[in-house]
Design a protein around this motif. Structure first.
Motif, mmCIF file in Angstrom:
data_model
loop_
_atom_site.group_PDB
_atom_site.id
_atom_site.type_symbol
_atom_site.label_atom_id
_atom_site.label_comp_id
_atom_site.label_asym_id
_atom_site.label_seq_id
_atom_site.Cartn_x
_atom_site.Cartn_y
_atom_site.Cartn_z
ATOM 1 N N UNK A 140 0.839 -1.207 0.000
ATOM 2 C CA UNK A 140 0.000 0.000 0.000
ATOM 3 C C UNK A 140 0.869 1.251 0.000
ATOM 4 N N UNK A 141 1.942 1.226 0.773
ATOM 5 C CA UNK A 141 2.856 2.368 0.816
ATOM 6 C C UNK A 141 3.512 2.598 -0.549
ATOM 7 N N UNK A 142 3.903 1.527 -1.203
ATOM 8 C CA UNK A 142 4.531 1.655 -2.520
ATOM 9 C C UNK A 142 3.545 2.243 -3.528
ATOM 10 N N UNK A 193 4.520 7.128 -0.158
ATOM 11 C CA UNK A 193 5.817 7.663 -0.538
ATOM 12 C C UNK A 193 6.777 6.522 -0.828
ATOM 13 N N UNK A 194 7.402 6.539 -1.998
ATOM 14 C CA UNK A 194 8.374 5.485 -2.308
ATOM 15 C C UNK A 194 9.557 5.570 -1.353
ATOM 16 N N UNK A 195 9.882 6.775 -0.882
ATOM 17 C CA UNK A 195 10.976 6.945 0.069
ATOM 18 C C UNK A 195 10.666 6.209 1.375
ATOM 19 N N UNK A 196 9.466 6.445 1.936
ATOM 20 C CA UNK A 196 9.074 5.764 3.171
ATOM 21 C C UNK A 196 9.000 4.257 2.953
ATOM 22 N N UNK A 197 8.499 3.855 1.785
ATOM 23 C CA UNK A 197 8.379 2.442 1.467
ATOM 24 C C UNK A 197 9.750 1.766 1.463
ATOM 25 N N UNK A 198 10.726 2.409 0.845
ATOM 26 C CA UNK A 198 12.083 1.849 0.791
ATOM 27 C C UNK A 198 12.674 1.730 2.187
ATOM 28 N N UNK A 201 -6.989 -4.810 5.223
ATOM 29 C CA UNK A 201 -6.562 -3.438 4.947
ATOM 30 C C UNK A 201 -7.784 -2.537 4.949
ATOM 31 N N UNK A 202 -7.730 -1.479 5.733
ATOM 32 C CA UNK A 202 -8.798 -0.497 5.818
ATOM 33 C C UNK A 202 -8.272 0.775 5.180
ATOM 34 N N UNK A 203 -8.946 1.215 4.115
ATOM 35 C CA UNK A 203 -8.495 2.383 3.362
ATOM 36 C C UNK A 203 -9.572 3.458 3.359
ATOM 37 N N UNK A 204 -9.147 4.713 3.269
ATOM 38 C CA UNK A 204 -10.094 5.815 3.150
ATOM 39 C C UNK A 204 -9.635 6.782 2.071
ATOM 40 N N UNK A 205 -10.621 7.356 1.400
ATOM 41 C CA UNK A 205 -10.348 8.408 0.414
ATOM 42 C C UNK A 205 -10.674 9.774 0.984
ATOM 43 N N UNK A 206 -10.979 9.836 2.275
ATOM 44 C CA UNK A 206 -11.318 11.090 2.920
ATOM 45 C C UNK A 206 -12.808 11.320 3.075
#
Length: 173
Positions: free
Chosen positions: A11-13, A17-22, A102-107
């Protein structure tokens, strides 16, 4: 490495952010190495420098090969746009339960997935944004933002298994 970590990495990827994911991927694999777990390819994470994007993609593939049942796939992740249509206007945010849900929100609304199966989607529960806080005792907690009201945030609680709104209110569309 836990199921929730592997799902969160994907989900992060895709949405984050790819930076946080890495950084997270490298830290998780380093934890495995420190615990004595070795898989071919883990040497990519065993360095003092930050992983390159190419090495991070390769390392994530190595992890996903060990846990193919947790692979979410780009096609599936792209389909979240249909279920949570606001994701083009706001960033998708998420939490992952210990069981891998996984629980996701679009706002505006919240959806839950187990693997690539959609479990539920709430009606709209916010005018101006949702902050997911925690998943505990099979309940998702968070706050809905209501920028034009006297109380700009309102708490909500959703039953994780059914998507039933236990606390909070539905916003008319």
């Amino acid at each position: 490495m836990e199921k929730r970590d592997i799902i969160d990495l994907q989900l992060q990827r895709h949405f984050g952010s790819s930076y946080k994911s890495k950084l997270k991927l490298q830290a998780l694999v380093n934890e495995e190495l420190n615990a004595g777990v070795w898989k071919d390819g883990y040497e990519l994470a065993a360095c003092t420098k930050e992983l390159s994007q190419e090495d991070a993609e390769q390392l994530l593939e190595i992890v996903l090969k060990q846990f193919p049942e947790y692979r979410m796939g780009k096609e599936f992740l792209d389909s979240v746009d249909v279920i949570l249509p606001q994701c083009s206007l706001t960033r998708i945010n998420w939490l992952v339960a210990d069981n891998g849900t996984a629980v996701l929100t679009d706002g505006l609304r919240v959806a839950a997935y187990r693997g690539t199966e959609l479990l539920w989607v709430t009606p709209r529960i916010s005018y101006d944004g949702i902050i997911l806080k925690d998943i505990h005792n099979n309940q998702v907690t968070g706050t809905s933002e209501w920028l034009g009201s006297d109380d700009p945030t309102a708490p909500f609680v959703i039953e994780l298994t059914t998507g039933q709104l236990l606390e909070g209110e539905i916003v008319e569309e």
